[in-house]
Design a protein around this motif. Structure first.
Motif, PDB file in Angstrom:
ATOM      1  N   ARG A  67       8.562   4.670  18.267  1.00 49.19           N
ATOM      2  CA  ARG A  67       7.493   4.028  17.953  1.00 49.19           C
ATOM      3  C   ARG A  67       6.974   4.016  16.465  1.00 49.19           C
ATOM      4  N   VAL A  68       7.481   4.855  15.775  1.00 52.18           N
ATOM      5  CA  VAL A  68       7.412   4.969  14.270  1.00 52.18           C
ATOM      6  C   VAL A  68       8.751   5.360  13.721  1.00 52.18           C
ATOM      7  N   ASP A  69       9.090   4.422  12.999  1.00 53.57           N
ATOM      8  CA  ASP A  69      10.601   4.603  12.040  1.00 53.57           C
ATOM      9  C   ASP A  69      10.252   4.942  10.802  1.00 53.57           C
ATOM     10  N   SER A  70       9.271   4.945  10.355  1.00 52.72           N
ATOM     11  CA  SER A  70       9.483   4.524   8.835  1.00 52.72           C
ATOM     12  C   SER A  70       8.081   4.943   8.109  1.00 52.72           C
ATOM     13  N   ALA A  71       7.864   5.368   6.876  1.00 50.47           N
ATOM     14  CA  ALA A  71       7.157   5.329   6.052  1.00 50.47           C
ATOM     15  C   ALA A  71       6.190   4.192   5.804  1.00 50.47           C
ATOM     16  N   LEU A  72       6.757   3.251   6.088  1.00 54.55           N
ATOM     17  CA  LEU A  72       5.987   1.945   5.571  1.00 54.55           C
ATOM     18  C   LEU A  72       5.114   1.663   6.838  1.00 54.55           C
ATOM     19  N   ASN A  73       5.119   2.517   7.943  1.00 49.39           N
ATOM     20  CA  ASN A  73       4.088   2.265   8.962  1.00 49.39           C
ATOM     21  C   ASN A  73       2.624   2.803   8.309  1.00 49.39           C
ATOM     22  N   VAL A  74       2.672   3.649   7.441  1.00 46.79           N
ATOM     23  CA  VAL A  74       1.476   4.124   6.785  1.00 46.79           C
ATOM     24  C   VAL A  74       1.170   3.556   5.367  1.00 46.79           C
ATOM     25  N   LEU A  75       2.370   3.133   4.834  1.00 47.67           N
ATOM     26  CA  LEU A  75       2.482   2.659   3.456  1.00 47.67           C
ATOM     27  C   LEU A  75       2.729   1.026   3.457  1.00 47.67           C
ATOM     28  N   GLU A  76       1.684   0.114   3.136  1.00 49.32           N
ATOM     29  CA  GLU A  76       1.781  -1.194   3.189  1.00 49.32           C
ATOM     30  C   GLU A  76       2.534  -1.472   1.829  1.00 49.32           C
ATOM     31  N   PRO A  77       3.307  -2.575   1.785  1.00 50.23           N
ATOM     32  CA  PRO A  77       3.868  -2.863   0.281  1.00 50.23           C
ATOM     33  C   PRO A  77       2.688  -3.311  -0.527  1.00 50.23           C
ATOM     34  N   ALA A  78       2.749  -2.938  -1.767  1.00 52.84           N
ATOM     35  CA  ALA A  78       1.734  -3.227  -2.744  1.00 52.84           C
ATOM     36  C   ALA A  78       2.455  -3.730  -4.214  1.00 52.84           C
ATOM     37  N   ALA A  79       1.620  -4.311  -4.860  1.00 55.71           N
ATOM     38  CA  ALA A  79       2.289  -4.939  -6.066  1.00 55.71           C
ATOM     39  C   ALA A  79       2.910  -3.922  -7.110  1.00 55.71           C
ATOM     40  N   ASP A  80       2.229  -2.633  -7.125  1.00 58.33           N
ATOM     41  CA  ASP A  80       2.761  -1.503  -7.802  1.00 58.33           C
ATOM     42  C   ASP A  80       3.824  -0.510  -7.101  1.00 58.33           C
ATOM     43  N   ARG A  81       4.347  -1.075  -6.009  1.00 57.38           N
ATOM     44  CA  ARG A  81       5.322  -0.146  -5.092  1.00 57.38           C
ATOM     45  C   ARG A  81       6.314  -1.045  -4.427  1.00 57.38           C
ATOM     46  N   VAL A  82       7.524  -0.379  -4.713  1.00 59.29           N
ATOM     47  CA  VAL A  82       8.628  -1.107  -4.035  1.00 59.29           C
ATOM     48  C   VAL A  82       9.426   0.032  -3.009  1.00 59.29           C
ATOM     49  N   ILE A  83       9.547  -0.642  -1.988  1.00 56.72           N
ATOM     50  CA  ILE A  83      10.055   0.318  -0.903  1.00 56.72           C
ATOM     51  C   ILE A  83      11.551  -0.244  -0.652  1.00 56.72           C
ATOM     52  N   VAL A  84      12.470   0.983  -0.853  1.00 54.01           N
ATOM     53  CA  VAL A  84      13.974   0.706  -0.337  1.00 54.01           C
ATOM     54  C   VAL A  84      14.313   1.488   0.733  1.00 54.01           C
TER      55      VAL A  84
END
Ligand SMILES: C[S@@+](CC[C@H](N)C(=O)[O-])C[C@H]1O[C@@H](n2cnc3c(N)ncnc32)[C@H](O)[C@@H]1O
Length: 335
Positions: A67-84
């Motif tokens: 159901r939840v596999d990632s930090a991205l489920n709580v952290l939406e992409p933002a201009a000052d944030r890059v998710i690898v």
């Protein structure tokens, strides 16, 4: 020779450093791998850019029953944030694929000694800067064992070629031919009066095709599917197995395939596994935004000059057959 991880982290640091201040989050199925990668990535930034944060986000991600596999489920992409996102950890525990979908950078980390970039959001870096090098790193490492691993699929390729119905005497292309598993069937279908050319961007794949003797039935050419060294309208059939989903801009790739195909010629997009079965094998779920989803593929093909006439996606194969429309009249299309 530089370590592969140094090549990958140096490239990412070069792309990301000018965007500071920025937070870089490394996420993935294996927290230890994400943490280790984040440390290497942080060290690759020039000292002037080290003021910003390079974090491994731990504990937020994890299997959680898919159901939840990632930090991205709580952290939406933002201009000052890059998710690898690192594709890492046991395949069965990689969650539902949401984490990867929302990341701006995806790295194949199945072999920690051989990380390979598989996606960089075009806003961060032009694909021309990474796509060829990384495709070669990815497929080059797999070339020698390819046929041994997937040799059982040969009859499925023969059946797909039969379904595409190439004409005797035609020029048939296998674009992204790899080790050339479709080449013997294509050569048999176009007959001695026809011709077959296999194109691939990875030299090791073409070497494996030669080692398997497939240069006996087809010409093998090192070339990028996005810039084929062919004149307009020359081919009667383009066969593309496992290619389109790897192109950074599938529509542009389909336009190039249309360019080299004569009006009425055909395009067979094929894979010996269906999309859901392949995704499950890779430990992920299919995503609605994938280019091979029929809802996406039909308009992509239409925009590129093709008409989708057959689409099949059961577990044991994927097949999309399209026919090249009439060549655009430059006078009309310029209006
Ligand atoms: C999944 S493999 C499939 C190989 C072969 N068609 C098969 O079915 O066994 C994808 C192949 O496409 C090649 N490839 C990826 N991007 C390419 C591009 N832009 N131009 C030409 N070949 C490409 C890779 O080198 C690799 O050999």
């Amino acid at each position: 020779m530089p370590e592969r991880i140094s090549e990958v982290t140096a490239f990412l640091a070069e792309v990301l450093a000018p965007r500071a201040p920025l937070t870089v989050i490394v996420d993935g199925g294996d927290h230890g791998a994400a943490a280790a990668f984040a440390v290497r990535l942080a060290a690759a930034f020039p000292p002037s850019a080290r003021a910003w944060t390079v974090d491994a986000v731990l504990g937020l991600s994890g299997p959680a029953g898919g159901r939840v596999d990632s930090a991205l489920n709580v952290l939406e992409p933002a201009a000052d944030r890059v998710i690898v996102y690192l594709r890492s950890g046991p395949r069965g525990a990689r969650g539902n694929g949401e984490g990867e979908r929302r990341a701006q950078v995806v790295i194949d980390h199945d072999d920690p000694e051989w990380p390979v970039i598989r996606h960089v959001h075009p806003r961060l870096a032009d694909p021309e800067r990474w796509y060829i090098t990384e495709s070669r790193a990815f497929f080059g490492a797999r070339a020698a064992g390819w046929d041994k691993r997937f040799g059982d699929d040969m009859p499925a390729y023969a059946k797909a070629v039969e379904t595409a119905e190439p004409c005797l005497g035609d020029l048939a292309l296998d674009v992204g031919c790899g080790t050339g598993r479709a080449l013997p069937a294509l050569a048999a279908a176009v007959g001695p009066g026809g011709r077959v050319l296999g194109f691939d961007v990875t030299p090791a794949m073409l070497e494996a095709a030669r080692d398997a003797g497939r240069n006996g039935c087809a010409g093998l050419v090192l070339a990028d599917a996005r810039r084929l060294p062919l004149p307009d309208g020359i081919a009667g059939l383009v066969f593309a197995a496992g290619l389109v989903q790897h192109l950074p801009d599938p529509e542009a790739g389909l336009v190039e395939l249309a360019r080299v195909t004569r009006p009425g010629g055909r395009l067979m997009i094929f894979h010996p596994s269906g999309r859901a079965a392949l995704a499950a094998r890779h430990g992920r779920a299919i995503r609605p935004d994938e280019p091979l989803n029929e809802q996406n593929l039909r308009p992509l093909l239409a925009a590129a000059g093709w008409k989708l006439v057959r689409y099949e996606d059961p577990d044991d194969h994927f097949l999309a057959l399209a026919v090249r429309g009439p060549a655009a009249d430059p006078a009309t299309s310029a209006r």
